[in-house]
Design a protein around this motif. Structure first.
Motif, short mmCIF file in Angstrom:
data_model
loop_
_atom_site.label_atom_id
_atom_site.label_comp_id
_atom_site.label_asym_id
_atom_site.label_seq_id
_atom_site.Cartn_x
_atom_site.Cartn_y
_atom_site.Cartn_z
N ARG A 1 1.30 -1.09 -0.15
CA ARG A 1 0.07 -0.13 0.20
C ARG A 1 0.91 1.06 -0.20
NH1 ARG A 1 -5.17 -0.69 4.06
NH2 ARG A 1 -5.54 -2.38 3.31
N PRO A 2 0.28 1.92 -0.79
CA PRO A 2 0.85 3.52 -0.81
C PRO A 2 0.96 4.66 1.02
CG PRO A 2 -1.01 3.93 -2.53
CD PRO A 2 -0.47 2.47 -1.30
N LYS A 3 2.53 5.04 0.89
CA LYS A 3 2.45 5.22 2.44
C LYS A 3 1.33 6.22 2.36
CE LYS A 3 7.37 3.56 3.14
NZ LYS A 3 8.37 3.36 4.02
N GLY A 4 1.49 7.27 1.37
CA GLY A 4 0.49 7.99 2.01
C GLY A 4 -0.98 8.46 1.99
N LYS A 5 -1.80 6.72 1.71
CA LYS A 5 -2.62 6.94 1.97
C LYS A 5 -3.34 5.84 3.42
CE LYS A 5 -4.23 6.45 -2.79
NZ LYS A 5 -4.62 5.54 -3.87
N GLN A 6 -1.97 5.44 3.97
CA GLN A 6 -2.10 4.69 5.18
C GLN A 6 -0.93 4.88 6.11
OE1 GLN A 6 -4.26 2.06 6.42
NE2 GLN A 6 -3.70 3.08 8.28
N SER A 7 -0.97 5.99 7.34
CA SER A 7 0.01 6.52 8.53
C SER A 7 0.12 5.18 9.28
CB SER A 7 -0.80 7.46 8.48
OG SER A 7 0.05 8.03 9.94
N LEU A 8 1.46 5.10 9.36
CA LEU A 8 1.87 3.69 10.05
C LEU A 8 2.47 4.50 11.29
CD1 LEU A 8 1.22 0.31 10.49
CD2 LEU A 8 3.21 0.45 9.03
N SER A 9 2.18 3.87 12.66
CA SER A 9 3.32 3.82 13.21
C SER A 9 3.76 2.77 14.25
CB SER A 9 3.59 4.96 15.07
OG SER A 9 3.80 5.57 15.17
#
Length: 176
Positions: free
Chosen positions: A89-97
């Motif tokens: 998945r594109p990083k811009g569409k799904q924030s992940l910490s």
């Protein structure tokens, strides 16, 4: 023992999506970075070369293996974190910490950072002893960070593609 911890060269997905276990090849820049890793380690007393079995890590380690004449060994415990449902998945569409939300709780269908640390430390414990020489390990962003965090020299390590950090491991009972 001196450890040279390298991150694989650039792929088309780096920085854009959660690459994780996708088996992407190196870009032309990544291939140049792989050659740069080999040049950076030229003349060292390398005794072992290890890599994740994902092709981007193998392709990064290959020029060094060819230059030294040493076998390139792979181990699945050096594979990148399994991003589960976020894989690709594109990083811009799904924030992940990861360090906050997934330090100990796995990503849906994937792994936690604690699980990555456990498997990379399992690799470390099983690493064949080397009497004289240095070890090169070619891995990925999170695998390298977790390994360095446990055996490294205390530096804040955020590996960029095609980079190498060299250090003497910290030997302590609680690490093994």
């Amino acid at each position: 023992m001196l450890i040279h911890l390298a991150r694989h060269g650039e792929t088309a997905g780096n920085g854009r999506c959660y690459v994780g276990r996708q088996d992407l090849p190196l870009t032309a820049i990544g291939e140049a970075q792989a050659e740069g890793v080999a040049r950076a380690l030229a003349g060292r007393r390398i005794g072992q070369i290890w890599a994740s079995p994902l092709q981007r890590a193998v392709q990064t380690a290959a020029p060094l293996a060819q230059a030294t004449g040493l076998p390139l060994r792979t181990d699945p415990r050096l594979m990148e974190i399994d991003f589960g449902i976020l894989e690709g998945r594109p990083k811009g569409k799904q924030s992940l910490s990861l360090r906050k939300a997934h330090a100990t709780t796995p990503i849906d269908g994937g792994e936690s950072l604690a699980q990555v640390t456990e498997r990379v430390m399992d690799f470390w414990r099983d690493l064949p002893p080397i009497a004289d020489g240095e070890v090169v390990i070619v891995g990925h962003y999170w695998v390298n960070r977790m390994l360095f965090g446990r055996i490294g020299d205390g530096r804040d390590y955020r590996p960029v593609t095609g980079s190498v950090v060299s250090f003497t491991p910290i030997w302590a009972e609680n690490l093994l």
